[in-house]
Design a protein around this motif. Sequence first.
Motif, PDB file in Angstrom:
ATOM      1  N   SER A  14      -1.952   5.937  10.362  1.00 30.23           N
ATOM      2  CA  SER A  14      -0.667   5.917  11.063  1.00 30.23           C
ATOM      3  C   SER A  14      -0.788   5.227  12.418  1.00 30.23           C
ATOM      4  O   SER A  14       0.182   4.659  12.915  1.00 30.23           O
ATOM      5  CB  SER A  14      -0.099   7.329  11.208  1.00 30.23           C
ATOM      6  OG  SER A  14      -0.981   8.147  11.935  1.00 30.23           O
ATOM      7  N   ALA A  15      -1.976   5.234  13.014  1.00 29.78           N
ATOM      8  CA  ALA A  15      -2.189   4.518  14.276  1.00 29.78           C
ATOM      9  C   ALA A  15      -2.122   3.010  14.070  1.00 29.78           C
ATOM     10  O   ALA A  15      -1.853   2.257  15.005  1.00 29.78           O
ATOM     11  CB  ALA A  15      -3.529   4.906  14.884  1.00 29.78           C
ATOM     12  N   ALA A  16      -2.337   2.552  12.845  1.00 30.86           N
ATOM     13  CA  ALA A  16      -2.313   1.118  12.554  1.00 30.86           C
ATOM     14  C   ALA A  16      -0.924   0.616  12.155  1.00 30.86           C
ATOM     15  O   ALA A  16      -0.761  -0.574  11.894  1.00 30.86           O
ATOM     16  CB  ALA A  16      -3.308   0.807  11.444  1.00 30.86           C
ATOM     17  N   VAL A  37       3.556   4.485   6.651  1.00 31.75           N
ATOM     18  CA  VAL A  37       2.523   5.223   5.929  1.00 31.75           C
ATOM     19  C   VAL A  37       3.011   6.648   5.731  1.00 31.75           C
ATOM     20  O   VAL A  37       3.541   7.257   6.660  1.00 31.75           O
ATOM     21  CB  VAL A  37       1.185   5.254   6.705  1.00 31.75           C
ATOM     22  CG1 VAL A  37       0.165   6.125   5.988  1.00 31.75           C
ATOM     23  CG2 VAL A  37       0.635   3.876   6.905  1.00 31.75           C
ATOM     24  N   ALA A  38       2.841   7.181   4.512  1.00 32.27           N
ATOM     25  CA  ALA A  38       3.221   8.563   4.230  1.00 32.27           C
ATOM     26  C   ALA A  38       2.201   9.173   3.274  1.00 32.27           C
ATOM     27  O   ALA A  38       1.729   8.504   2.360  1.00 32.27           O
ATOM     28  CB  ALA A  38       4.609   8.608   3.612  1.00 32.27           C
ATOM     29  N   LEU A  46      -4.734  13.841  -2.857  1.00 32.49           N
ATOM     30  CA  LEU A  46      -3.895  13.312  -1.791  1.00 32.49           C
ATOM     31  C   LEU A  46      -4.092  11.810  -1.668  1.00 32.49           C
ATOM     32  O   LEU A  46      -5.213  11.322  -1.629  1.00 32.49           O
ATOM     33  CB  LEU A  46      -4.239  13.994  -0.464  1.00 32.49           C
ATOM     34  CG  LEU A  46      -3.333  13.690   0.710  1.00 32.49           C
ATOM     35  CD1 LEU A  46      -1.908  14.173   0.454  1.00 32.49           C
ATOM     36  CD2 LEU A  46      -3.870  14.354   1.968  1.00 32.49           C
ATOM     37  N   TYR A  47      -2.974  11.077  -1.646  1.00 35.40           N
ATOM     38  CA  TYR A  47      -2.990   9.628  -1.486  1.00 35.40           C
ATOM     39  C   TYR A  47      -2.134   9.253  -0.288  1.00 35.40           C
ATOM     40  O   TYR A  47      -1.334  10.054   0.193  1.00 35.40           O
ATOM     41  CB  TYR A  47      -2.397   8.934  -2.724  1.00 35.40           C
ATOM     42  CG  TYR A  47      -3.258   9.043  -3.948  1.00 35.40           C
ATOM     43  CD1 TYR A  47      -4.242   8.102  -4.212  1.00 35.40           C
ATOM     44  CD2 TYR A  47      -3.095  10.088  -4.843  1.00 35.40           C
ATOM     45  CE1 TYR A  47      -5.039   8.197  -5.341  1.00 35.40           C
ATOM     46  CE2 TYR A  47      -3.887  10.195  -5.969  1.00 35.40           C
ATOM     47  CZ  TYR A  47      -4.856   9.255  -6.217  1.00 35.40           C
ATOM     48  OH  TYR A  47      -5.654   9.362  -7.324  1.00 35.40           O
ATOM     49  N   PHE A  48      -2.283   8.043   0.167  1.00 29.50           N
ATOM     50  CA  PHE A  48      -1.378   7.480   1.161  1.00 29.50           C
ATOM     51  C   PHE A  48      -0.537   6.433   0.466  1.00 29.50           C
ATOM     52  O   PHE A  48      -1.054   5.630  -0.308  1.00 29.50           O
ATOM     53  CB  PHE A  48      -2.143   6.808   2.305  1.00 29.50           C
ATOM     54  CG  PHE A  48      -2.963   7.760   3.120  1.00 29.50           C
ATOM     55  CD1 PHE A  48      -2.401   8.897   3.653  1.00 29.50           C
ATOM     56  CD2 PHE A  48      -4.299   7.515   3.358  1.00 29.50           C
ATOM     57  CE1 PHE A  48      -3.156   9.771   4.407  1.00 29.50           C
ATOM     58  CE2 PHE A  48      -5.064   8.373   4.114  1.00 29.50           C
ATOM     59  CZ  PHE A  48      -4.480   9.508   4.637  1.00 29.50           C
ATOM     60  N   ARG A  49       0.747   6.432   0.737  1.00 28.38           N
ATOM     61  CA  ARG A  49       1.629   5.377   0.257  1.00 28.38           C
ATOM     62  C   ARG A  49       2.106   4.624   1.484  1.00 28.38           C
ATOM     63  O   ARG A  49       2.530   5.228   2.455  1.00 28.38           O
ATOM     64  CB  ARG A  49       2.808   5.961  -0.510  1.00 28.38           C
ATOM     65  CG  ARG A  49       3.672   4.870  -1.111  1.00 28.38           C
ATOM     66  CD  ARG A  49       4.643   5.396  -2.119  1.00 28.38           C
ATOM     67  NE  ARG A  49       3.893   5.860  -3.290  1.00 28.38           N
ATOM     68  CZ  ARG A  49       4.263   6.903  -4.022  1.00 28.38           C
ATOM     69  NH1 ARG A  49       5.321   7.587  -3.719  1.00 28.38           N
ATOM     70  NH2 ARG A  49       3.550   7.253  -5.065  1.00 28.38           N
ATOM     71  N   ALA A  50       2.000   3.323   1.432  1.00 23.66           N
ATOM     72  CA  ALA A  50       2.358   2.498   2.587  1.00 23.66           C
ATOM     73  C   ALA A  50       3.281   1.369   2.150  1.00 23.66           C
ATOM     74  O   ALA A  50       3.327   1.006   0.979  1.00 23.66           O
ATOM     75  CB  ALA A  50       1.102   1.913   3.218  1.00 23.66           C
ATOM     76  N   THR A  51       4.009   0.842   3.121  1.00 30.55           N
ATOM     77  CA  THR A  51       4.831  -0.339   2.897  1.00 30.55           C
ATOM     78  C   THR A  51       4.271  -1.465   3.743  1.00 30.55           C
ATOM     79  O   THR A  51       4.049  -1.290   4.938  1.00 30.55           O
ATOM     80  CB  THR A  51       6.301  -0.065   3.296  1.00 30.55           C
ATOM     81  OG1 THR A  51       6.776   1.057   2.557  1.00 30.55           O
ATOM     82  CG2 THR A  51       7.165  -1.264   3.004  1.00 30.55           C
TER      83      THR A  51
END
Length: 113
Positions: A14-16, A37-38, A46-51
Amino acid sequence: MSLICAVPTYTELSAAVGQDVIVINGHSAARLRLAEVAPVLCGGTLYFRATLSGPAEVREGTHLSRIGDYLVRLHLTRVESEDGSVTYAAQAQAHIDEMDIVERVAPHRLVAV
């Protein structure tokens, strides 16, 4: 210096947000902007989904990507909006220490009676 593929934490990802992500695409690389990022819980993992967005064309699939100081395996899916703009939905596995986020993502489960 060796390159190690890492699993970053949610705080690090999330810092990026707002920064460029380098996506290694075969023998070339593309630059996309990390827009969002979520955390997502899927099958107990647990995964991260990003746009990601940008002018570069990247093929769909799993790519090695540089996010901040990390090399991350991202699975990219091309998403085209109604106005013709293209974004990429990306998915990456979350760090094992991030499981406390699960409580905030899915604190309750719907049970059919």
